[in-house]
Design a protein around this motif. Structure first.
Motif, mmCIF file in Angstrom:
data_model
loop_
_atom_site.group_PDB
_atom_site.id
_atom_site.type_symbol
_atom_site.label_atom_id
_atom_site.label_comp_id
_atom_site.label_asym_id
_atom_site.label_seq_id
_atom_site.Cartn_x
_atom_site.Cartn_y
_atom_site.Cartn_z
ATOM 1 N N SER A 1 64.307 61.458 21.933
ATOM 2 C CA SER A 1 64.361 62.890 22.207
ATOM 3 C C SER A 1 64.115 63.137 23.687
ATOM 4 O O SER A 1 63.525 62.308 24.378
ATOM 5 C CB SER A 1 63.291 63.633 21.407
ATOM 6 N N ARG A 2 64.561 64.298 24.140
ATOM 7 C CA ARG A 2 64.330 64.670 25.535
ATOM 8 C C ARG A 2 63.858 66.109 25.598
ATOM 9 O O ARG A 2 64.225 66.921 24.757
ATOM 10 C CB ARG A 2 65.614 64.522 26.341
ATOM 11 N N LEU B 1 70.413 67.721 27.779
ATOM 12 C CA LEU B 1 69.704 68.141 26.571
ATOM 13 C C LEU B 1 70.658 68.318 25.399
ATOM 14 O O LEU B 1 70.312 68.034 24.271
ATOM 15 C CB LEU B 1 68.947 69.438 26.824
ATOM 16 N N LEU C 1 63.449 66.442 33.503
ATOM 17 C CA LEU C 1 63.834 65.890 32.203
ATOM 18 C C LEU C 1 62.824 64.815 31.815
ATOM 19 O O LEU C 1 62.538 63.911 32.599
ATOM 20 C CB LEU C 1 65.237 65.296 32.301
ATOM 21 N N THR D 1 71.225 65.072 23.373
ATOM 22 C CA THR D 1 70.029 64.339 22.975
ATOM 23 C C THR D 1 70.211 63.650 21.633
ATOM 24 O O THR D 1 71.023 64.043 20.808
ATOM 25 C CB THR D 1 68.792 65.262 22.864
ATOM 26 N N ASP E 1 64.266 72.638 23.234
ATOM 27 C CA ASP E 1 63.834 71.425 23.943
ATOM 28 C C ASP E 1 63.311 71.758 25.336
ATOM 29 O O ASP E 1 62.888 70.869 26.064
ATOM 30 C CB ASP E 1 65.003 70.446 24.078
ATOM 31 N N ALA F 1 61.703 62.056 28.784
ATOM 32 C CA ALA F 1 62.198 61.308 27.629
ATOM 33 C C ALA F 1 61.127 61.180 26.550
ATOM 34 O O ALA F 1 59.939 61.091 26.839
ATOM 35 C CB ALA F 1 62.641 59.918 28.068
ATOM 36 N N ASP F 2 61.583 61.187 25.303
ATOM 37 C CA ASP F 2 60.797 60.846 24.122
ATOM 38 C C ASP F 2 59.778 61.906 23.715
ATOM 39 O O ASP F 2 59.460 62.820 24.442
ATOM 40 C CB ASP F 2 60.088 59.500 24.290
#
Length: 151
Positions: free
Chosen positions: A17-18, A7, A76, A10, A121, A78-79
Motif C-alpha cells: 500500500s502507499r 496512488l 509518497l 497502488t 490514501d 510505502a506500506d
C-alpha cells in the motif's frame, strides 16, 4: 509520474500500500508561534516523514520531500505502518531570514494505516513552521487582534 497517479496504481490494502502525506511549511513572520495573516510559506524547505516502532522507538523507515512554491510538500510513503508512530518532521529551510524552528511546530503525527476508517490514501499533516529572525514592523499591531479582553 505525479504522486497522485502513483496512488491510483497502488496494490491492495496491506503490504505494498502507499500513502500520500501532505502538509505545508510556513515562516512565522511575527514570532506568534502559529499561522497569522502575515504568514508566508517556504518554497524549498526539506521535510521528512519518518516512522518508528511503538514498542522500542526503533526507526523503521523515512521518506524525504521538498516544498513547492506554495510551501506544500507531498511525500509518497510505502506500506502500512499500523504499529508505528509516523511523523512529518522539519529538516531545513532555504530562507536565511527564517530558519529557527518554532517550538511545537517541528513535527506532526500522521496515521499511515488503512485500519482506521479513512477511505483516502492521502493523509494531511498539521503545518510545520520556522520563525523569522526579526518580526516585521507591522506585527505588533497585527498581534493586538489576538489579545484577550476582559469584560
Amino acid at each position: 509520474m505525479t504522486p497522485d497517479r502513483l496512488l491510483r496504481r497502488t496494490a491492495p490494502k496491506g503490504q505494498g500500500s502507499r500513502f500520500l502525506v501532505q502538509g505545508r511549511v510556513f515562516c512565522d513572520t511575527c514570532k506568534a508561534g502559529f499561522e497569522t495573516p502575515a504568514t508566508t510559506y517556504i518554497e524549498g524547505a526539506k521535510v521528512r516523514v519518518q516512522c518508528r516502532t511503538r514498542a522500542t522507538s526503533e526507526k523503521t523507515c523515512s521518506f524525504d520531500g521538498v516544498t513547492d512554491a506554495t510551501g506544500t510538500y507531498k511525500i509518497l510513503v510505502a506500506d502500512e505502518h499500523e504499529h508505528d508512530i509516523c511523523e512529518s518532521v522539519l529538516i531545513s529551510s532555504p530562507d536565511g531570514s527564517c530558519q529557527k524552528i518554532v517550538q511545537g511546530r517541528e513535527r506532526a503525527q500522521v496515521f499511515l494505516t488503512h485500519n482506521n476508517g479513512m477511505a483516502s490514501d492521502t493523509r494531511f499533516a498539521n503545518a510545520l513552521g520556522f520563525e523569522r529572525k526579526t518580526p516585521f514592523a507591522f506585527c505588533a499591531q497585527l498581534m493586538k487582534q489576538y489579545e484577550e479582553v476582559d469584560v
